[in-house]
Design an enzyme around this catalytic site. Structure first.
Site, PDB file in Angstrom:
ATOM      1  N   GLU A   9      70.924  71.810  77.904  1.00 18.11           N
ATOM      2  CA  GLU A   9      70.876  70.361  77.679  1.00 18.11           C
ATOM      3  C   GLU A   9      71.778  69.935  76.518  1.00 18.11           C
ATOM      4  O   GLU A   9      72.382  68.865  76.556  1.00 18.11           O
ATOM      5  CB  GLU A   9      69.428  69.938  77.384  1.00 18.11           C
ATOM      6  CG  GLU A   9      68.514  69.952  78.612  1.00 18.11           C
ATOM      7  CD  GLU A   9      68.016  71.341  78.981  1.00 18.11           C
ATOM      8  OE1 GLU A   9      68.271  72.295  78.237  1.00 18.11           O
ATOM      9  OE2 GLU A   9      67.394  71.472  80.043  1.00 18.11           O
ATOM     10  N   LYS A  41      63.594  86.284  94.306  1.00 16.95           N
ATOM     11  CA  LYS A  41      62.702  85.154  94.009  1.00 16.95           C
ATOM     12  C   LYS A  41      61.973  84.776  95.309  1.00 16.95           C
ATOM     13  O   LYS A  41      62.598  84.578  96.336  1.00 16.95           O
ATOM     14  CB  LYS A  41      63.519  83.963  93.487  1.00 16.95           C
ATOM     15  CG  LYS A  41      62.667  82.842  92.943  1.00 16.95           C
ATOM     16  CD  LYS A  41      63.459  81.889  92.051  1.00 16.95           C
ATOM     17  CE  LYS A  41      62.548  80.811  91.459  1.00 16.95           C
ATOM     18  NZ  LYS A  41      63.269  79.959  90.493  1.00 16.95           N
ATOM     19  N   ARG A  72      65.717  68.499  73.183  1.00 16.68           N
ATOM     20  CA  ARG A  72      66.493  69.538  72.479  1.00 16.68           C
ATOM     21  C   ARG A  72      67.946  69.130  72.265  1.00 16.68           C
ATOM     22  O   ARG A  72      68.711  69.871  71.665  1.00 16.68           O
ATOM     23  CB  ARG A  72      66.352  70.879  73.151  1.00 16.68           C
ATOM     24  CG  ARG A  72      67.007  71.101  74.425  1.00 16.68           C
ATOM     25  CD  ARG A  72      67.030  72.563  74.756  1.00 16.68           C
ATOM     26  NE  ARG A  72      65.808  73.295  74.401  1.00 16.68           N
ATOM     27  CZ  ARG A  72      65.550  74.534  74.820  1.00 16.68           C
ATOM     28  NH1 ARG A  72      66.401  75.145  75.584  1.00 16.68           N
ATOM     29  NH2 ARG A  72      64.445  75.165  74.478  1.00 16.68           N
TER      30      ARG A  72
HETATM   31  C1  LIG Z   1      65.126  73.852  78.448  1.00 20.07           C
HETATM   32  C2  LIG Z   1      64.651  73.794  79.879  1.00 20.07           C
HETATM   33  N1  LIG Z   1      65.425  73.204  80.807  1.00 20.07           N
HETATM   34  C3  LIG Z   1      65.020  73.134  82.091  1.00 20.07           C
HETATM   35  C4  LIG Z   1      63.799  73.642  82.466  1.00 20.07           C
HETATM   36  C5  LIG Z   1      63.310  73.497  83.897  1.00 20.07           C
HETATM   37  N2  LIG Z   1      63.218  74.833  84.533  1.00 20.07           N
HETATM   38  C6  LIG Z   1      62.064  75.443  84.663  1.00 20.07           C
HETATM   39  S1  LIG Z   1      62.200  76.930  85.384  1.00 20.07           S
HETATM   40  C7  LIG Z   1      63.883  76.719  85.555  1.00 20.07           C
HETATM   41  C8  LIG Z   1      64.715  77.774  86.181  1.00 20.07           C
HETATM   42  C9  LIG Z   1      64.384  79.107  85.579  1.00 20.07           C
HETATM   43  O1  LIG Z   1      65.216  80.100  86.179  1.00 20.07           O
HETATM   44  P1  LIG Z   1      65.009  81.605  85.709  1.00 20.07           P
HETATM   45  O2  LIG Z   1      64.956  81.664  84.231  1.00 20.07           O
HETATM   46  O3  LIG Z   1      66.059  82.391  86.374  1.00 20.07           O
HETATM   47  O4  LIG Z   1      63.555  81.994  86.234  1.00 20.07           O
HETATM   48  P2  LIG Z   1      63.110  82.236  87.765  1.00 20.07           P
HETATM   49  O5  LIG Z   1      62.425  80.943  88.179  1.00 20.07           O
HETATM   50  O6  LIG Z   1      64.325  82.548  88.560  1.00 20.07           O
HETATM   51  O7  LIG Z   1      62.157  83.383  87.693  1.00 20.07           O
HETATM   52  C10 LIG Z   1      64.274  75.519  85.035  1.00 20.07           C
HETATM   53  C11 LIG Z   1      65.673  75.016  85.044  1.00 20.07           C
HETATM   54  C12 LIG Z   1      63.009  74.249  81.459  1.00 20.07           C
HETATM   55  N3  LIG Z   1      61.763  74.736  81.722  1.00 20.07           N
HETATM   56  N4  LIG Z   1      63.451  74.310  80.193  1.00 20.07           N
HETATM   57 MG   LIG Z   2      66.150  83.361  88.117  1.00 18.96          MG
END
Ligand SMILES: Cc1ncc(C[n+]2csc(CCOP(=O)(O)OP(=O)(O)O)c2C)c(N)n1
Ligand SMILES: [Mg+2]
Ligand SMILES: CC(=O)[C@@H](O)[C@H](O)COP(=O)(O)O
Length: 619
Positions: free
Chosen positions: A367, A282, A395
């Site tokens: 959540e 990342k 949700r």
């Molecule tokens: C249901 C939900 N909860 C929290 C979030 C906030 N959020 C956005 S991106 C993220 C982390 C995503 O991690 P990953 O899927 O590993 O993607 P990366 O950023 O590592 O590519 C979170 C917690 C969200 N978008 N949707």
């Molecule tokens: Mg990730």
């Protein structure tokens, strides 16, 4: 900087014409472009730097829109947008009438599905893949899902239903990160898959040997994947994904664009649902982001040559105020616990975590589990504070009813990003929670500044009983509201100089606009009293009686009008047979809320000071 290769790509077809030897240089140009562009506009950076090669390889091997690429969360779709003809719009990324920061079918035929909330891509992809089968349509459906998103339960609900969809491909983008470090047993399991030679060596050999045998290979491989689990398990350790019916391929280098392209091109011959486990970094290619991917997950504009200092305290905000005060309160209140759903820093809980790690829980992007986990804690005498953004709390609607309210459990909901939010657009607006809390019967408090947040948080911890919620806006307190000081009453009145037959009623940070509107009306010779609520559900005792003295009331809220707090005031006033006129100003369903600044959104929605003043004049 010149982007000679990237400037030649104005459609996915242009990418397919590029000589293979230019794919890696193209990825480097995309990387440089994203750093330069996002450092000016702000947006999601480290996730996009980590998915450049994956996205180029997908568009090289597959053909949208016939093949569907479904992004989970969707914050990592910038390369996809660059490759599908939207490079020139990146200077207005997340701006009003500009480029969305998430996939949007309204924006391009190459955007298969809307995204913003996590854990949805596999379910969407299965639906699309099944529809292709029913309609006998060609094409693949590819879900790109991060390891953070894999901590959400809906991913497993989807994987439980992949059946034998041999047009379905799931690509896990495993970078060990959610927004902060990924959490839980899934994260540990992925580490085993990444590092345990049993999975690496045995898997590759077995697959290579078997699929190298043209005829015998594929039926035998099919047999291994299908019901012959015992045979397969005899050959090698099968992964959780194979046990669910996928052919597992990996772990593969998520930055080797040539090998990824070859792998994806081979998948045109897939005989079963395929799960590709890609390992990425990342923030890849931008050292400050590689070293601190959480800091560069969502950025405002910054100078790339002076990377953010992670030790610099975050700017003052409602989240920081909440987090620091909860930490202070928890010192003597040993039953207080704090729960986040993968948003430790976004909700300001890093302070609580550093001081009380045993009472801090990051449950991942889960959540629903967060709320019911809190119910379990509360049923045993703990006092859980669940800090979740308004939009993501949507949700857990049933969990609030079924697991918290029916037993009247002591759970405090700290609802961050309540109201309009900039940049993220229609998937992230915090505009539904007052209506659903009202419908469920959960008391809600809405401080308008840090002093009120501090006072009412303590009040709710000590005086509250049963489920209760405190909601506050994204970002910092408006200067005009900070000057109001702390309302320790459920509501306050700001009287005009002269006798007023009109009243504004509102709550939260929208109060700043309403006070401005009252000023504008004063300049036009109209005196208006302003009522600022802190307790918004149920309505405070005495409020309605007091309001019946006016001829005209305008209720303004930065939330859904239907079912909102204005609605509840209307219902209450009708019980008094109030003969006056109530004007409601809120958000209307069916109106897409664009990505823009909050000030622009208020203008678009008629919630800015001049629109509110005009509403009084007109009605
Ligand atoms: C249901 C939900 N909860 C929290 C979030 C906030 N959020 C956005 S991106 C993220 C982390 C995503 O991690 P990953 O899927 O590993 O993607 P990366 O950023 O590592 O590519 C979170 C917690 C969200 N978008 N949707
Ligand atoms: Mg990730
Ligand atoms: C993609 C996503 O859902 C999060 O990154 C979200 O954009 C964070 O919002 P804030 O910037 O308000 O913390």
């Amino acid at each position: 900087m010149a982007y000679s290769l990237l400037e030649r790509i104005n459609s996915p077809q242009d990418l397919k014409k590029l000589p293979a030897g230019q794919l890696a240089p193209l990825c480097e140009e995309i990387r440089a472009f994203l750093i330069e562009s996002v450092s000016k506009t702000g947006g999601h950076l480290s996730s996009n730097l980590g998915t450049i090669e994956l996205t180029v390889a997908m568009h090289r091997a597959f053909t949208t829109p016939m093949d569907k690429i479904v992004f989970d969360v969707g914050h990592q779709c910038y390369t996809h947008k660059l490759l599908t003809g939207r490079r020139q719009q990146f200077d207005v990324l997340r701006k009003l009438n500009g480029l969305s920061g998430f996939p949007s079918p309204r924006e391009s035929v190459h955007d298969a599905f809307i995204a913003g909330h996590g854990n949805t891509a596999i379910s969407v992809a299965i639906g699309m893949a099944r529809a292709k089968k029913l309609k006998n349509e060609p094409g693949k459906v590819i879900a790109l899902v991060g390891d953070g998103a894999f901590t959400g339960g809906m991913v497993y609900e989807g994987m439980n239903n992949i059946d034998t969809l041999n047009n379905l491909i799931v690509i896990l983008n495993d970078n060990k990160m959610s927004i902060s470090k990924n959490v839980g047993s899934l994260s540990r399991y992925l580490t085993v898959l990444r590092t345990n030679p049993e999975y690496n060596r045995a898997k590759a050999n077995t697959e290579t040997i078997l699929s190298a045998i043209p005829l015998l290979g594929s039926p035998l491989v099919r047999a291994l994947q299908g019901g012959k689990a015992l045979l397969r398990r005899g050959l090698y350790h099968s992964t959780m994904f194979e046990e669910m019916g996928f052919q597992y391929l990996g772990p593969v280098d998520g930055h080797d664009v040539i090998k990824l392209t070859e792998l994806f091109q081979n998948l045109h011959h897939q005989t079963a649902p395929v799960f590709v486990h890609a390992v990425t970094v990342k923030g890849k290619g931008f050292k400050p982001a590689e070293e601190n991917p959480g800091e560069f997950h969502g950025v405002s504009s910054f100078d790339p040559s002076h990377a953010l200092d992670p030790d610099v305290a975050p700017a003052a905000s409602f989240s920081t105020c909440f987090g620091q005060h909860l930490e202070a309160l928890a010192e003597s209140r040993t039953n207080v616990c704090a729960i986040t759903a993968a948003m430790k820093y976004g909700t300001g809980l890093q302070y609580f975590y550093r001081h009380f790690p045993d009472r801090f829980f990051d449950v991942g992007m889960a959540e629903q589990h967060a709320v019911t986990f809190a119910a379990g804690l509360a049923s045993q005498g703990m006092l859980p504070v669940v800090a979740i953004y308004s939009t993501f709390l949507q949700r857990a609607y049933d969990q609030m009813i079924h697991d918290v309210c029916l037993m009247d459990l002591n759970v405090v909901f700290a609802v961050d990003r309540a109201g309009l939010v900039p940049g993220d657009g229609e998937t992230h607006q915090g505009i539904y929670d007052p209506a659903f809390f009202r419908q469920i019967g959960i008391p809600v408090y809405s401080p308008c500044n840090y002093a009120e947040l501090t006072y009412w948080l303590e009040y709710l911890l000590d005086q509250g009983k049963g489920p209760r919620a405190i909601r506050y806006a994204r970002g910092g307190e408006p200067e005009t509201l900070s000057l109001l000081g702390c309302s320790k009453q459920p509501y306050d009145v700001y009287k005009a100089e002269g006798p007023a037959k009109t009243a504004f009623v509102t709550y939260g940070t929208l109060t700043a606009e309403v006070l401005k509107a009252a000023q504008l009306l004063k300049q036009q010779g109209t005196d208006v009293d302003v009522y600022k609520l802190v307790q918004i559900n149920p309505l405070p005792d005495g409020l309605c009686e007091e309001l019946t003295r006016y001829d005209h009331i305008l209720f303004a809220e930065e939330c859904m009008e239907q079912g909102g707090i204005g609605d509840s005031l209307g219902a209450a006033l009708s019980e008094y047979r109030w003969p006056g006129h109530l004007t409601l100003r809120g958000v209307h369903s069916g109106r897409a809320i664009p990505h823009a600044s909050v000030a622009e959104l208020r203008e678009v929605l008629g919630l800015d000071a001049s629109s509110l003043a005009n509403a009084i004049e007109r009605d």
